[in-house]
Structure formats: C-alpha cells, structure tokens
Write an enzyme that holds these catalytic residues in place. Structure first.
Site, PDB file in Angstrom:
ATOM      1  N   GLU A  17       0.815  -1.223   0.000  1.00 49.64           N
ATOM      2  CA  GLU A  17       0.000   0.000   0.000  1.00 49.64           C
ATOM      3  C   GLU A  17       0.847   1.271   0.000  1.00 49.64           C
ATOM      4  OE1 GLU A  17      -2.629  -0.462   3.330  1.00 49.64           O
ATOM      5  OE2 GLU A  17      -3.983  -1.783   2.230  1.00 49.64           O
ATOM      6  N   GLU A  74      -6.048  -8.521  -0.719  1.00 50.43           N
ATOM      7  CA  GLU A  74      -6.637  -8.605   0.617  1.00 50.43           C
ATOM      8  C   GLU A  74      -8.144  -8.469   0.466  1.00 50.43           C
ATOM      9  OE1 GLU A  74      -4.981  -5.954   3.529  1.00 50.43           O
ATOM     10  OE2 GLU A  74      -2.928  -6.192   2.771  1.00 50.43           O
TER      11      GLU A  74
END
Length: 561
Positions: free
Chosen positions: A39, A196
């Site tokens: 991220e 995810e």
C-alpha cells in the site's frame, strides 16, 4: 512503512533486502510471484524530500525563470532565482501555497513511489524472470498516488478490498467496491487480483460492523464478477497481539473455525469445480468513465467549493450506471476510446493538449462525450487558461461558460429539461452551476431559479460524426439517474437481464461464451427475468424466464447447451 521514500539509506537497504529475498526464493516451488511493498503512498515533508523535490523541479522546468513563468510565482512576490529557495508546499500553514507548485509536489511524491517500486521490479525481473510482480493498491478511494503510473510496470494490478473498512470517505453501498474493481481493472485494461479480501469485522482501536451471513462470499464473488482472476483473504487467523488484533481473519483468535470460515470453505469448493471456466474471462464495456489523477491532485490543492468532492462526484455518476447494471470501464483520459459508445469525463479540471486531442478525435469519429462543470479550467501547470471555459474543449462542446456560481446549501437551484421523455422534468442541482452561452450547441435544459433562471444549463453539440453533452451543474443522485437513463436509452445500452435495484448483474466473456453473474445484495429474495434459458455453474440447475434469487446469493449463468 512510515518512512522517507527518498532517503538514500532506506533506498539502498530496500534494494539489498529485495535482492536477498529474490536470490533465496527464486527456486522455491511454493513462491509464484511478488508483491512490491504494501500500500504505497504516504507523503513525506522532510529535508531530504525537499532537496529531491527541488531537483525534480529542475528536471521539469530547466531554469528557475521557466518555473517562475509557468507557475506564476510573481504573485505574492514568490519569484525564485535559485532552486534551493523553493519551499515544500506544507499543508495547514495558514497561507495557501502556490497552486502550481502544490500540484507539482503531489506529482513528485507519486513519481517517487513509482521510481522506488521500479528499483524493486528491476531486481526481481533480473533474478526471478518467471515470477509475476504486482502491488496491493487501495482502490478508487485512495487519492495519494497516480495509480496509472504505478501500475504500468506490473504484470497485473492487485488491490485490497474492504467494503466496510474503516477508511471509507462516504457511506458504503454495494456500488462502492464495484467502482474500485472497475477502476483497478482500468489501470491496465486487464484482469486483476484482490490481494486482501475482507474476511471479517475490521479495525484497530475500534471495530466495523460484522459482515452478515453470506456477505463475505457475496463480496468475493463480486470481485470475480468485475474481473478478479485471484482472491486472497486477509487474514487466515485473527491476530492475538499487535495493532491489528481486531482486524479479523477467517479463523477466530483461538484458531477455531466458525461461520466465516465455513462460508469461504463453501466458496473454495465451488471454485474448485468451476474456476477454470471463469479464469481469464474478459469484461466488455460500451461505457467508459475517465479518471484523472491530475484533477484529483488539483482539487486537493483548491477544492473550488467546500461542498465539492471529485471522488463523490465520479462515484455518483458511476452509481447511476451501476444501478442499471451497465458495465463500465474506468480508464485514463489518454486511453484509446474508439470502442466505447459513451464516454463520461467528470470534471477534467487539468486539461492537457493530448487529452483534449484524444477527446476531440473520439467525438469527431462518432462518439458521445459527456463533460461536467469545472472542465478545462487549468493547464498542465495548474494555471487558469487564458480562454473561455471549457478551454480546449469549447469547440467540441459548442459552448462557453458565461458565468458560474458556487452555490451553498442555503441557496437552492434546479434545472428544467426540454428534451424527449425528460421534457418538463425539474430536478435539483447542487454545489456548482455553470451559466452557459451556446456557440452552436442545442440547449436541452435551463435553470429554474435565482437571477439566472431561464439561462442554459445543459447543452448538446454535434461535432464531426459525434456529439458532446455539457452538464452545467452538479446534481443529486436522482439527477444523474435521469440524465444517464435518457442517454443510455439513446445509445441503446442496457443490462442483459431485468433485475430490481439491489440485484447486481455483470458479465465476463470467454470468447463468445457469456458468464453472467447475478448477485443479490439485499436481505430478502428477489425476482429477475432472464433473456434466455440459462445454466447455473454453482448449483448445477437450469433456469428460464422469471426466477427467484435468495438473499446474499450468487448465480453464475451460462447459455444452456
């Protein structure tokens, strides 16, 4: 991850660790690919980033004089004679920074992460040439990096899907993850992975609501319906210690299996049977929405209105299409557009010559373009253009903005339509109104109130073989549903089957074979009408005509052989 992405020692250690890991795992049969970091995106304002930013500006402008000219630094006596004089455009200092330099800083940070990632990719490509490389992005809601640039060197895009995660900036609807799926797919115009996928309630200090029975499976199938070729749940077992103790996995804290585990166990068995029929199937869309990170960055610098959000505006338009189960590609303004019947360009605030040329040729060749307020206001340097708005698209739209009004919640405004089935309908608008002066365009709606009552609000202009529609105001959900309902009818674009609101349908294609996903996001059974007899891959049942789909249930329909 809270670090300086420009720090030389951090970059050197990152390269060293990447090389060591690649060498260690290159022959391990359990390792099939790599995810770069996690991220990307925090902005840093340290002295090292200041020096790096000054060097980035030197590469971009060449001389301080050229920077001064392009950025208009003469205003407020901000003219620079040396690169070392240029400060970081720090947020919340009381005095707004130069808008051009503030936009450039956001571009610089984005470029920094792209180059940081590229160092890892270069090592992995050389040492593990047979492995794929991806990165876990954060969907449409994240606005800190230019994801088009970050995605370019990857084999495919990955992203992290938390439909009721704690960082959403607007209320969750089933359209929210759909928009993120379509925007992540649009970064490379190819299928993606969810690195995810939400596995339970989420949170650090506090928790989100617990996903209700059937919803985890439904969300995962929604990912697949929109183009996911891989879904990885985060996490396996809920952590007993650390900051993410309440970010739940499929197993409980004590390792027990339960409802969530069994739900995904069921899905695993289903995909073991039918997954090969889905893998690699394509999404085909006749509608595109253009997403501009330059516009997103520019609105972070100057929002134009306290009530305006670029993300909410684009999401409103997307939701109006999603509710009608119309497939949408969310793509770059410079992407190839010829395959689309309808292209929507929400608020292209920073409009460059190449983007304007791309849109002009699309319309000239027969396409239908829709633009919205605050389009064409700024040039590449984030300076207001020296021409009537919408600037470089004024000829395509056949209109100029004579005046504008940033209306507050205390002021009301509405527009009245004068075309086709919309004729006579009056709908409220909000936040911003462009008062239009047609330059050859047809007026199809007027303002209903205030000093500009009766003035043009929406126009349609024939340009070449196509047409451009200028929506002069930001609307409510009802406004966009009406406008795009009319437009979709004009273009003969509709869903494959009849379904009530809350039942999502979307198709993937294996060549000429359609895989029609039907997802009931509602808490009660719903009826849909099929366009032809179908076979459900998941249940093994044949369906025809009017059928009922249970709450939170999923069908994957193919034609009956």
């Amino acid at each position: 991850r809270i670090n300086c992405p420009n720090h030389p020692f951090y970059r050197e250690r990152s390269r060293s660790i990447t090389a060591a890991m690649a060498e260690h795992y290159v022959s391990n049969p359990a390792v099939i690919g790599w995810q770069t970091d996690n991220e990307f995106g925090d902005r840093c304002y340290c002295p090292i980033c200041l020096a790096s930013f000054q060097n980035w500006l030197k590469q971009r402008y060449g001389t301080p004089n050229e920077l001064n000219k392009c950025c208009g630094t003469i205003f407020w006596s901000q003219t620079y004679s040396d690169w070392c004089q240029i400060p970081l455009p720090l947020p919340n200092t009381g005095t707004p920074p130069n808008p051009s330099l503030a936009l450039d800083f956001k571009r610089f940070i984005s470029d920094t992460y792209v180059s940081f990632q590229q160092e890892q990719i270069d090592i992995l490509r050389s040492k593990c040439p047979s492995h794929f490389i991806t990165h876990d992005m954060m969907g449409f809601g994240y606005d800190g990096l230019d994801y088009f640039d970050l995605a370019k060197p990857l084999d495919f895009v990955g992203w992290n899907n938390y439909p009721i995660g704690f960082w959403h900036k607007w209320a969750y609807t089933s359209a929210s993850p759909a928009l993120s799926h379509d925007s992540m797919r649009g970064l490379k115009n190819k299928n993606f992975w969810v690195m995810e996928q939400q596995a339970g309630p989420t949170g650090w200090q506090t928790l989100s609501a617990t996903p209700r029975p059937g919803v985890l499976r439904l969300w995962a199938y929604q990912s697949i319906a929109h183009g996911a070729d891989g879904v990885v749940f985060f996490r396996w077992r809920t952590a007993r210690f650390g900051a993410e103790q309440y970010w739940h996995g499929l197993l409980e804290h004590d390792g027990r299996t339960g409802r969530r585990y069994n739900e995904i166990k069921q899905m695993g068995a289903e995909l073991q049977r039918v997954g090969n029929q889905i893998l690699g199937a394509e999404t085909k869309s006749r509608v595109a929405i253009l997403q501009s990170y330059d516009a997103r960055f520019a609105f972070q610098v100057q929002s134009n209105s306290d009530d305006f959000s670029y993300e909410k505006h684009l999401a409103q338009i997307y939701k109006a299409l999603w509710k009608r189960n119309v497939s949408v590609d969310v793509i770059s303004p410079t992407a190839e557009l010829s395959k689309y019947d309808l292209v929507i360009a929400p608020t292209l605030h920073v409009l460059t010559d190449d983007i304007a040329s791309n849109l002009r040729e699309y319309v000239r060749a027969g396409g239908t373009l829709v633009v919205t307020p605050r389009t064409g206001v700024k040039d590449v340097d984030n300076a207001v253009v020296n021409q009537p708005l919408p600037g470089l698209l004024a000829d395509v739209c056949g209109v100029i903005v004579d005046e504008y009004d940033a209306i507050t919640p205390e002021l009301s405004q509405a527009i009245t339509f004068e075309i086709d089935e919309l004729s006579g309908q009056t709908l409220p608008v909000q936040t911003w109104c462009d008062i239009l002066a047609p330059q050859g365009a047809e007026v199809i709606a007027h303002y209903a109130q205030d000093y500009y009552a009766g003035k043009p609000a929406i126009t349609r202009n024939k340009f070449g073989q196509g047409q451009a529609i200028y929506l002069g105001a930001f609307g409510t959900d009802a406004f966009y549903e009406s406008v795009f309902g009319w437009l979709l009818k004009q273009k003969n674009i509709r869903s494959d089957i009849e379904a009530p609101a809350g039942v999502e349908t979307t198709a993937r294609w294996q060549g000429e074979k359609r895989l029609l996903f039907v997802l009931n996001h509602l808490t009660n059974a719903q009826e849909v009408t099929l366009d032809a007899p179908c076979f459900d891959l998941l249940s093994g049942k044949n369906y025809t005509g009017h059928i009922s789909i249970a709450p939170q249930e999923v069908l994957i329909l193919t034609a009956v052989k």
